[in-house]
Design a protein around this motif. Structure first.
Motif, PDB file in Angstrom:
ATOM      1  N   THR A   1      12.024 -37.053  -0.908  1.00  0.00           N
ATOM      2  CA  THR A   1      10.703 -37.666  -0.919  1.00  0.00           C
ATOM      3  C   THR A   1      10.641 -38.726  -2.012  1.00  0.00           C
ATOM      4  O   THR A   1      11.540 -38.824  -2.843  1.00  0.00           O
ATOM      5  CB  THR A   1       9.593 -36.626  -1.186  1.00  0.00           C
ATOM      6  OG1 THR A   1       9.553 -36.312  -2.593  1.00  0.00           O
ATOM      7  CG2 THR A   1       9.815 -35.355  -0.395  1.00  0.00           C
TER       8      THR A   1
ATOM      9  N   GLU B   1       8.840 -32.380   7.104  1.00  0.00           N
ATOM     10  CA  GLU B   1       9.455 -33.599   6.590  1.00  0.00           C
ATOM     11  C   GLU B   1       8.723 -34.826   7.129  1.00  0.00           C
ATOM     12  O   GLU B   1       8.443 -35.778   6.378  1.00  0.00           O
ATOM     13  CB  GLU B   1      10.928 -33.656   6.967  1.00  0.00           C
ATOM     14  CG  GLU B   1      11.643 -34.883   6.415  1.00  0.00           C
ATOM     15  CD  GLU B   1      13.141 -34.848   6.659  1.00  0.00           C
ATOM     16  OE1 GLU B   1      13.911 -35.219   5.748  1.00  0.00           O
ATOM     17  OE2 GLU B   1      13.547 -34.467   7.778  1.00  0.00           O
TER      18      GLU B   1
ATOM     19  N   LEU C   1       5.283 -35.023   5.426  1.00  0.00           N
ATOM     20  CA  LEU C   1       5.408 -35.503   4.053  1.00  0.00           C
ATOM     21  C   LEU C   1       5.636 -37.009   4.016  1.00  0.00           C
ATOM     22  O   LEU C   1       5.101 -37.709   3.144  1.00  0.00           O
ATOM     23  CB  LEU C   1       6.560 -34.783   3.340  1.00  0.00           C
ATOM     24  CG  LEU C   1       6.303 -33.343   2.905  1.00  0.00           C
ATOM     25  CD1 LEU C   1       7.600 -32.695   2.443  1.00  0.00           C
ATOM     26  CD2 LEU C   1       5.255 -33.270   1.801  1.00  0.00           C
TER      27      LEU C   1
ATOM     28  N   PHE D   1      -1.740 -31.810   7.227  1.00  0.00           N
ATOM     29  CA  PHE D   1      -0.532 -31.004   7.374  1.00  0.00           C
ATOM     30  C   PHE D   1      -0.811 -29.902   8.395  1.00  0.00           C
ATOM     31  O   PHE D   1      -1.663 -29.037   8.161  1.00  0.00           O
ATOM     32  CB  PHE D   1      -0.119 -30.392   6.038  1.00  0.00           C
ATOM     33  CG  PHE D   1       0.351 -31.400   5.023  1.00  0.00           C
ATOM     34  CD1 PHE D   1       1.618 -31.937   5.093  1.00  0.00           C
ATOM     35  CD2 PHE D   1      -0.503 -31.817   4.006  1.00  0.00           C
ATOM     36  CE1 PHE D   1       2.054 -32.879   4.167  1.00  0.00           C
ATOM     37  CE2 PHE D   1      -0.074 -32.748   3.071  1.00  0.00           C
ATOM     38  CZ  PHE D   1       1.209 -33.288   3.158  1.00  0.00           C
TER      39      PHE D   1
ATOM     40  N   ILE E   1       2.217 -29.273  -2.526  1.00  0.00           N
ATOM     41  CA  ILE E   1       1.548 -30.383  -1.826  1.00  0.00           C
ATOM     42  C   ILE E   1       0.734 -29.884  -0.641  1.00  0.00           C
ATOM     43  O   ILE E   1      -0.461 -30.174  -0.536  1.00  0.00           O
ATOM     44  CB  ILE E   1       2.555 -31.466  -1.376  1.00  0.00           C
ATOM     45  CG1 ILE E   1       3.268 -32.049  -2.609  1.00  0.00           C
ATOM     46  CG2 ILE E   1       1.846 -32.567  -0.582  1.00  0.00           C
ATOM     47  CD1 ILE E   1       4.297 -33.109  -2.276  1.00  0.00           C
TER      48      ILE E   1
END
Length: 356
Positions: A191, A243, A246, A257, A314
């Motif tokens: 990231t 992934e 993000l 999310f 997160i």
């Protein structure tokens, strides 16, 4: 959002260069026309020349220009040229074995480097360098690489040395990840804020942590025990999904999310984690506010412990919890990441306001 403490409190924080207010408060200096972080290394202005603001936008709207010493428009860590130089060297050669003599040879005082990195990242520079070297070697393992190949890639002198280092990071030697019928699979996600480790089964995500988080070894050991040893390398679909989510988050496209989550925890900690997910991106809360929202106003300390035990960074947004006075307080991923995440999420709040 939190109101700022009174200006006398903030002026004392300015004199002390208190990093807890990085990203949460700024000072405008009327005599120079510039605005700074409270951690700015420049000579401190007189109290009567200071005006304090909650955001960069407020400083600019008041007519101040950014300081060239502390670079308030950049993440806090980037405002220190020492950090920039050392991180650049580490990125250019992640397999290098750094020592204090190397730090001194680069023109920096090792004790200062140790203190600054510890404050910003939660680990020293030498610890970060060791972890980078370890990750360089460990990257061959998810694709089926041999431990000896990983050892050589990481630059360790022997397989035993690599196994020991890997064990310190992940809580177990790499041979214990060799199960072909793994119930849980662990893999790396790159990231913009660093490497993260994701662990999922075929249905849900169990862990998502920055690789240098100190709690990671214990968290992985608990998952290893929970899966009765069936924890291996590789991916299930939830890791691919998180992934992609993000990537959208760090690109500023979405704070949504939808990956299914299954973190290990008590009923109370899971209740706290659900409450954290109710905090909209771009907003923050204190521990006591979360406790009151849960109908448990007496449980502030328990809420704080549950917040610190969060294994899914997160997505379960423990970074949105601040001290009662609006200071950043601790964060397992490092205060610089907490500041950067809060600043990133202000953009999502602005998008919501614009959408009405």
């Amino acid at each position: 959002m939190f109101d700022l403490p009174d200006e006398n409190h903030l002026y004392q924080a300015l004199l002390a260069r208190d990093a807890n207010f990085d990203g949460r408060a700024y000072v405008g200096v009327t005599s120079t026309g510039v605005f700074c972080r409270l951690t700015c290394p420049a000579r401190k202005p007189k109290r009567e020349n200071c005006r304090f603001y909650q955001s960069i936008a407020d400083c600019i709207a008041a007519g101040y220009r950014p300081c060239k010493r502390c670079h308030p428009l950049a993440p806090a860590a980037e405002g220190d040229p020492m950090i920039g130089k050392l991180l650049g060297a580490l990125q250019a050669d992640p397999a290098r074995r750094w020592s204090e003599a190397d730090v001194s040879g680069a023109g920096f005082d090792p004790s200062t480097v140790r203190r600054v990195f510890k404050r910003q990242y939660g680990v020293t520079f030498l610890e970060m360098a060791r972890q980078a070297r370890l990750r360089t070697g460990a990257a061959v393992l998810p694709s089926g690489g041999r431990v000896i190949d990983a050892q050589l890639e990481a630059g360790y002198e022997s397989p035993a040395a690599f196994r020991a280092a890997f064990g310190r990071l992940l809580g177990m030697p790499p041979g214990q990840f060799a199960s072909k019928d793994a119930l849980l699979r662990a893999d790396w996600i790159d990231t913009k804020m660093g490497v993260m480790i994701a662990v999922s089964d075929a249905r849900a995500l169990h862990l998502l942590e920055f690789a240098e988080r100190r709690a990671l070894p214990g968290e992985l050991k608990r998952l290893h025990d929970h899966a009765k040893g069936r924890l291996g390398f590789g991916r299930f679909a939830p890791t691919d999904q998180i992934e992609a989510e993000l990537q959208a988050f760090f690109d500023g496209r979405s704070a949504q999310f939808d990956t299914a989550l299954a973190p290990l925890g008590t009923p109370f900690t899971r209740e706290v984690w659900r409450a954290l997910r109710d905090i909209p991106a771009g907003e923050t809360r204190s521990y006591s506010e979360i406790a009151r929202a849960m109908g448990r106003p007496e449980a502030t300390r328990a809420v704080a412990r549950a917040n610190g035990a969060n294994p899914i960074a997160i997505v379960i947004p423990c970074h949105r919890v601040l001290g009662a006075d609006g200071s950043l307080t601790g964060y397992g991923g490092g205060l610089w990441r907490k500041q950067a995440l809060i600043e990133l999420e202000r953009g999502f709040a602005a998008q919501r306001e614009k959408a009405g």
